[in-house]
Design a protein around this motif. Structure first.
Motif, PDB file in Angstrom:
ATOM      1  N   GLY A 158     -12.850  -6.576   1.942  1.00  0.00           N
ATOM      2  CA  GLY A 158     -13.461  -6.939   0.674  1.00  0.00           C
ATOM      3  C   GLY A 158     -14.977  -7.052   0.738  1.00  0.00           C
ATOM      4  N   GLU A 159     -15.566  -6.643   1.880  1.00  0.00           N
ATOM      5  CA  GLU A 159     -17.030  -6.729   2.010  1.00  0.00           C
ATOM      6  C   GLU A 159     -17.697  -5.462   1.487  1.00  0.00           C
ATOM      7  OE1 GLU A 159     -16.601  -9.194   6.229  1.00  0.00           O
ATOM      8  OE2 GLU A 159     -16.883  -7.040   6.205  1.00  0.00           O
ATOM      9  N   GLN A 160     -18.938  -5.610   1.058  1.00  0.00           N
ATOM     10  CA  GLN A 160     -19.711  -4.461   0.569  1.00  0.00           C
ATOM     11  C   GLN A 160     -19.814  -3.397   1.655  1.00  0.00           C
ATOM     12  OE1 GLN A 160     -23.528  -5.172  -1.024  1.00  0.00           O
ATOM     13  NE2 GLN A 160     -22.734  -6.135  -2.853  1.00  0.00           N
ATOM     14  N   VAL A 161     -19.806  -2.135   1.238  1.00  0.00           N
ATOM     15  CA  VAL A 161     -19.933  -1.064   2.238  1.00  0.00           C
ATOM     16  C   VAL A 161     -21.135  -0.183   1.957  1.00  0.00           C
ATOM     17  CG1 VAL A 161     -17.532  -0.811   2.942  1.00  0.00           C
ATOM     18  CG2 VAL A 161     -18.313   0.337   0.876  1.00  0.00           C
ATOM     19  N   SER A 162     -21.659   0.399   3.031  1.00  0.00           N
ATOM     20  CA  SER A 162     -22.642   1.461   2.875  1.00  0.00           C
ATOM     21  C   SER A 162     -21.877   2.777   3.016  1.00  0.00           C
ATOM     22  CB  SER A 162     -23.709   1.369   3.964  1.00  0.00           C
ATOM     23  OG  SER A 162     -23.231   1.972   5.146  1.00  0.00           O
ATOM     24  N   ILE A 163     -22.566   3.892   2.821  1.00  0.00           N
ATOM     25  CA  ILE A 163     -21.879   5.186   2.955  1.00  0.00           C
ATOM     26  C   ILE A 163     -21.540   5.487   4.416  1.00  0.00           C
ATOM     27  CG2 ILE A 163     -22.816   6.180   0.842  1.00  0.00           C
ATOM     28  CD1 ILE A 163     -24.867   7.672   2.635  1.00  0.00           C
ATOM     29  N   PHE A 164     -22.033   4.659   5.336  1.00  0.00           N
ATOM     30  CA  PHE A 164     -21.761   4.885   6.756  1.00  0.00           C
ATOM     31  C   PHE A 164     -20.601   4.017   7.260  1.00  0.00           C
ATOM     32  CE2 PHE A 164     -26.184   5.917   5.928  1.00  0.00           C
ATOM     33  CZ  PHE A 164     -26.278   7.183   6.466  1.00  0.00           C
ATOM     34  N   SER A 165     -19.968   3.273   6.361  1.00  0.00           N
ATOM     35  CA  SER A 165     -18.899   2.361   6.778  1.00  0.00           C
ATOM     36  C   SER A 165     -17.651   3.136   7.210  1.00  0.00           C
ATOM     37  CB  SER A 165     -18.556   1.439   5.607  1.00  0.00           C
ATOM     38  OG  SER A 165     -17.340   0.805   5.875  1.00  0.00           O
ATOM     39  N   PRO A 166     -16.945   2.663   8.245  1.00  0.00           N
ATOM     40  CA  PRO A 166     -15.719   3.360   8.699  1.00  0.00           C
ATOM     41  C   PRO A 166     -14.494   3.111   7.809  1.00  0.00           C
ATOM     42  CG  PRO A 166     -16.164   1.471  10.092  1.00  0.00           C
ATOM     43  CD  PRO A 166     -17.313   1.555   9.131  1.00  0.00           C
ATOM     44  N   GLN A 167     -14.583   2.169   6.880  1.00  0.00           N
ATOM     45  CA  GLN A 167     -13.439   1.903   5.985  1.00  0.00           C
ATOM     46  C   GLN A 167     -13.892   2.044   4.531  1.00  0.00           C
ATOM     47  OE1 GLN A 167     -12.448  -2.133   6.982  1.00  0.00           O
ATOM     48  NE2 GLN A 167     -11.039  -1.505   8.603  1.00  0.00           N
ATOM     49  N   PHE A 168     -13.019   2.609   3.716  1.00  0.00           N
ATOM     50  CA  PHE A 168     -13.350   2.816   2.306  1.00  0.00           C
ATOM     51  C   PHE A 168     -12.156   2.398   1.466  1.00  0.00           C
ATOM     52  CE2 PHE A 168     -14.013   5.437  -1.533  1.00  0.00           C
ATOM     53  CZ  PHE A 168     -15.363   5.225  -1.764  1.00  0.00           C
ATOM     54  N   LEU A 169     -12.354   1.383   0.639  1.00  0.00           N
ATOM     55  CA  LEU A 169     -11.318   0.957  -0.306  1.00  0.00           C
ATOM     56  C   LEU A 169     -11.946   0.939  -1.695  1.00  0.00           C
ATOM     57  CD1 LEU A 169      -8.635  -0.275  -1.282  1.00  0.00           C
ATOM     58  CD2 LEU A 169      -9.517  -2.514  -0.619  1.00  0.00           C
ATOM     59  N   ALA A 170     -11.385   1.744  -2.595  1.00  0.00           N
ATOM     60  CA  ALA A 170     -11.900   1.811  -3.965  1.00  0.00           C
ATOM     61  C   ALA A 170     -10.742   1.563  -4.917  1.00  0.00           C
ATOM     62  CB  ALA A 170     -12.489   3.186  -4.227  1.00  0.00           C
ATOM     63  N   SER A 171     -11.019   0.825  -5.977  1.00  0.00           N
ATOM     64  CA  SER A 171      -9.944   0.587  -6.952  1.00  0.00           C
ATOM     65  C   SER A 171     -10.546   0.275  -8.326  1.00  0.00           C
ATOM     66  CB  SER A 171      -9.064  -0.585  -6.507  1.00  0.00           C
ATOM     67  OG  SER A 171      -9.714  -1.803  -6.818  1.00  0.00           O
ATOM     68  N   ASN A 172      -9.622   0.052  -9.262  1.00  0.00           N
ATOM     69  CA  ASN A 172     -10.048  -0.341 -10.605  1.00  0.00           C
ATOM     70  C   ASN A 172     -10.532  -1.807 -10.634  1.00  0.00           C
ATOM     71  OD1 ASN A 172      -7.723  -1.842 -10.341  1.00  0.00           O
ATOM     72  ND2 ASN A 172      -6.566  -0.740 -11.916  1.00  0.00           N
ATOM     73  N   GLY A 173     -10.434  -2.495  -9.489  1.00  0.00           N
ATOM     74  CA  GLY A 173     -10.831  -3.909  -9.410  1.00  0.00           C
ATOM     75  C   GLY A 173      -9.626  -4.824  -9.541  1.00  0.00           C
TER      76      GLY A 173
END
Ligand code: IPD
Ligand code: CA
Ligand code: CA
Length: 255
Positions: A227-242
């Motif tokens: 649930g932490e903010q990510v940069s484009i270099f982050s190894p994990q990506f979670l995107a949702s409608n919130g």
């Protein structure tokens, strides 16, 4: 600047479309799954040539090796073809993905879904659009009724990040899970409310730079699995409608 990004995305999209379905020279990058075609390289050269002409001071980071590092605050992050495997096999799901950063912030992004002829675009603070139509994420708050999407890294056989376990857990707890093969298009479909959520590990900056902004400007949420903010270099990506974000996080953390 957005108009310029759209202009070059369309121009290079036409070149990619002309090559689609033809025989390709394929080279292997890290293994037999990770390929690059002559068209990827040609497309990247056209885009970087355009930037060097129109924005000569700007920096460049592109998937097929183009780098330009200088004093500029601006960085263009480019995937000439996102969905190369689909492209090379004749599956019409691939895109051009171009994001522009100013210092640490993504200020503009364009994903061109070439075969559907849809330009997805966003500018920081101005909303997201698909062929000019304003995009909004879905309002679904029930994970069991959610359509999700994911992808797998090219080193999935060796990747220890419990990729399969997470995939199986989501299969059991959502309506369905898709795997389209273009992370940039996955992002746009979250922004458009088609997918309710998208997760993946080991993505590269060029896969998600434009898509992250397009999701956020459509009202969606992007974090890592904690649930932490990510940069484009982050190894994990979670995107949702919130609305389903916490539920997705729970599954990602428990599996
Ligand atoms: C790939 C696609 C795919 C994702 C992979 C990426 P490429 O990019 O975005 O959906 O699952 O992790 O590497 O190689 O086709 O540009
Ligand atoms: Ca990619
Ligand atoms: Ca690519």
């Amino acid at each position: 600047m957005l108009d310029k990004i759209i202009e070059i995305s369309k121009e290079v999209g036409e070149v990619i479309k002309e090559d689609f379905g033809k025989h390709h020279l394929v080279e292997y990058k890290t293994n037999l799954s990770n390929i690059v075609t002559d068209t990827d390289k040609k497309a990247e050269k056209i885009i970087t040539g355009f930037i060097k002409k129109e924005f000569p001071s700007h920096n460049i980071l592109a998937e097929e090796g183009s780098r330009k590092e200088g004093n500029s605050d601006y960085l263009w992050v480019i995937d000439p073809i996102d969905g190369t495997t689909n492209f090379a096999h004749g599956l019409p799901i691939f895109s051009v993905s171009i994001g522009v950063m100013k210092k640490d912030e993504i200020i503009a992004g364009v994903v061109y879904d070439i075969m559907r002829n849809v330009i997805y675009s966003a500018e920081n603070g101005s909303g997201s659009f698909g062929n000019g139509r304003k995009l909004n994420v879905s309002k679904n708050d029930d994970l069991r009724k959610s359509l999700l999407v994911t992808g797998f890294p090219y080193n999935v056989a060796e990747n220890p990040d419990n990729v399969y376990e997470k995939f199986v857990a989501f299969l059991k707890s959502s309506r369905a899970v898709r795997r389209l093969g273009s992370a940039a298009i996955d992002c746009c479909f979250v922004a458009e409310g088609v997918f309710d959520g998208f997760w993946e590990v080991s993505l590269n900056p060029w896969d998600i730079c434009a898509g992250k902004l397009i999701i956020e400007e459509a009202g969606g949420k992007v974090t890592n699995f904690k649930g932490e903010q990510v940069s484009i270099f982050s190894p994990q990506f979670l995107a949702s409608n919130g609305y389903i974000h916490d539920k997705m996080m729970k599954i990602l953390l428990e599996n």
